[in-house]
Design an enzyme around this catalytic site. Structure first.
Site, mmCIF file in Angstrom:
data_model
loop_
_atom_site.group_PDB
_atom_site.id
_atom_site.type_symbol
_atom_site.label_atom_id
_atom_site.label_comp_id
_atom_site.label_asym_id
_atom_site.label_seq_id
_atom_site.Cartn_x
_atom_site.Cartn_y
_atom_site.Cartn_z
ATOM 1 N N CYS A 1 -8.320 -27.948 4.626
ATOM 2 C CA CYS A 1 -7.093 -27.350 5.171
ATOM 3 C C CYS A 1 -6.451 -28.261 6.216
ATOM 4 C CB CYS A 1 -7.379 -25.971 5.759
ATOM 5 S SG CYS A 1 -8.010 -26.016 7.441
ATOM 6 N N PHE B 1 -3.159 5.375 3.887
ATOM 7 C CA PHE B 1 -4.370 5.099 4.671
ATOM 8 C C PHE B 1 -4.083 5.133 6.168
ATOM 9 C CE2 PHE B 1 -7.221 2.185 6.916
ATOM 10 C CZ PHE B 1 -8.447 2.712 6.557
ATOM 11 N N ASP C 1 -8.876 -7.351 0.103
ATOM 12 C CA ASP C 1 -8.037 -7.681 1.261
ATOM 13 C C ASP C 1 -8.789 -7.234 2.506
ATOM 14 O OD1 ASP C 1 -7.401 -4.684 1.010
ATOM 15 O OD2 ASP C 1 -6.346 -5.231 2.841
ATOM 16 N N CYS D 1 -8.599 -28.686 9.419
ATOM 17 C CA CYS D 1 -9.814 -29.505 9.302
ATOM 18 C C CYS D 1 -9.500 -30.962 8.968
ATOM 19 C CB CYS D 1 -10.753 -28.910 8.252
ATOM 20 S SG CYS D 1 -11.335 -27.283 8.743
ATOM 21 N N ASP E 1 0.878 -1.171 0.000
ATOM 22 C CA ASP E 1 0.000 0.000 0.000
ATOM 23 C C ASP E 1 0.917 1.223 0.000
ATOM 24 O OD1 ASP E 1 1.022 0.282 2.491
ATOM 25 O OD2 ASP E 1 -0.798 -0.225 3.558
ATOM 26 N N HIS F 1 -7.093 -22.112 8.502
ATOM 27 C CA HIS F 1 -8.474 -22.447 8.111
ATOM 28 C C HIS F 1 -9.186 -21.248 7.477
ATOM 29 C CE1 HIS F 1 -12.529 -23.749 7.872
ATOM 30 N NE2 HIS F 1 -12.848 -22.612 8.471
ATOM 31 N N ASP G 1 -1.944 8.711 -1.563
ATOM 32 C CA ASP G 1 -3.213 9.444 -1.639
ATOM 33 C C ASP G 1 -3.469 10.138 -0.311
ATOM 34 O OD1 ASP G 1 -3.461 6.754 -0.583
ATOM 35 O OD2 ASP G 1 -5.577 7.186 -0.335
ATOM 36 N N CYS H 1 -14.039 -28.566 4.445
ATOM 37 C CA CYS H 1 -12.782 -27.851 4.190
ATOM 38 C C CYS H 1 -11.609 -28.831 4.168
ATOM 39 C CB CYS H 1 -12.574 -26.807 5.274
ATOM 40 S SG CYS H 1 -11.005 -25.937 5.164
HETATM 41 ZN ZN LIG Z 1 -10.358 -25.763 7.365
#
Ligand SMILES: [Zn+2]
Length: 348
Positions: free
Chosen positions: A296, A76, A256, A299, A72, A325, A130, A294
């Site tokens: 991952c 901000f 994001d 999981c 960035d 996860h 900015d 899931c």
């Molecule tokens: Zn998961």
């Protein structure tokens, strides 16, 4: 690296604020399906500093990360900290001078130094500095912010081209930020002017949710309606899964949010059945995975009960597993939306 893919596909970028996604190794980050990350110029400016990162071979080498890196502009965070007087410093038409709250060192962030810092960090996609403001501000302030943002965008582009040879010589992309608070005509004017100046991408800047936490869809629509479809269209800070779906519907392709990793660290996870709070006592004997749909690492291998136990006892491993996860959940959502987008295109 083919950065043009950023203009065609949907991406969700986790925040690697200080050059790391908290509690994850780079390899764990890759395992979530993450292809791009966004780092924070302001934090990296203060520590370890752009010169150090450059000496270490750039952020990618430092992190052992082969994916895409966004930086960035630093605007901000800095401007919200200075406007709210949380940090000491001054902003004028030339940029900002500020004091780091810990060490007390004085820093200067101008359009030109912002580009230099991002180049030293070694990111793939730079953001022009900015003048970021609150959403609900007086019109006069919003006008001033838009004028400054436009002046700074020109200065950033000129500096990027003159000093580094621009996109063609560097293989990097330069994007800009559309300001205008909640004034639709100012958002439109800012977007049109930035398109006239010409960038590789247009980012929706400022606050993306209102006081009630609702997505500022009208403002986002006015901006997207005025920028070309074949450029990056980044909805900065968006957001909750349902807000990402809305953002994609509007035409944005990059997202994001700190929410996904921050929530994981607080034990709040996203699942195919909605939100789950792993700290709640009913998880104590629950042998099911966090989300049976899931794939991952968390999981696949562990029960809700075990993660609940670790979380309650402050084991950092729980934070790692839940971050893996949540990020996997987000990346799977993005993949699904990407597929739907491709199907729509092929039907046309
Ligand atoms: Zn998961």
């Amino acid at each position: 690296m083919d950065l043009d893919i950023l203009k065609r596909k949907l991406f969700f970028m986790p925040d690697a604020t200080k050059g790391a996604v908290r509690y994850l190794t780079t390899e764990q980050l890759e395992s979530t399906g993450t292809e791009a990350i966004v780092t924070n110029t302001l934090h990296l400016l203060i520590s370890p500093g752009p010169d150090t990162i450059q000496q270490l071979g750039g952020i990618k080498k430092m992190m052992n990360w082969n994916g895409i890196v966004f930086t960035d502009s630093g605007g901000f965070q800095l401007f919200s900290l200075l406007h709210s007087k949380k940090w000491e410093g001054e902003i004028d038409d030339n940029g900002a001078v500020f004091k780091s709250p810990k060490q007390g060192d004085i820093y200067k962030l101008t359009p030109e130094t912002s580009i230099d810092i991002q180049m030293k960090i070694g990111s793939d996609v730079l953001v022009a500095l900015d003048d970021c403001r609150d959403t609900e501000i007086e019109r006069e302030d919003a006008e001033r912010s838009v004028e400054r943002t436009l002046e700074w965008a020109v200065r950033c582009k000129n500096h990027f081209e003159k000093e580094y040879g621009g996109t063609q010589q560097t293989d990097k992309l330069l994007t800009c930020v559309v300001q205008g608070a909640n004034y639709l005509d100012l958002r439109e004017y800012c977007a049109k002017e930035l398109v006239r100046i010409g960038f590789d991408g247009y980012n929706f800047g400022g606050y993306v949710v209102n006081k009630d936490g609702e997505l500022v869809e009208e403002e986002m629509k006015v901006v997207i309606d005025n920028v070309p479809e074949d450029k990056i269209r980044y909805a900065m800070g968006v957001g909750k899964p349902e807000d990402i779906i809305r953002g994609v519907g509007l035409g944005y392709n990059l997202f994001d949010t700190v929410l996904v990793t921050r929530n994981a660290r607080h034990g709040t996870v996203y699942t195919s059945d909605g939100i789950l709070r792993v700290k709640n006592s009913e998880m104590a004997l629950d042998l099911k995975p966090i989300d049976s749909k899931c794939s991952c690492e968390c999981c696949k291998n562990y029960s809700r009960a075990y993660v609940h136990h670790m979380l309650r006892n402050g084991e950092a491993t729980a934070l790692t597993l839940l971050t893996i996860h949540n990020l996997t959940h987000y990346q799977e959502l993005i993949e699904k939306l990407n597929k739907q987008k491709l199907e729509r295109i092929s039907k046309k």
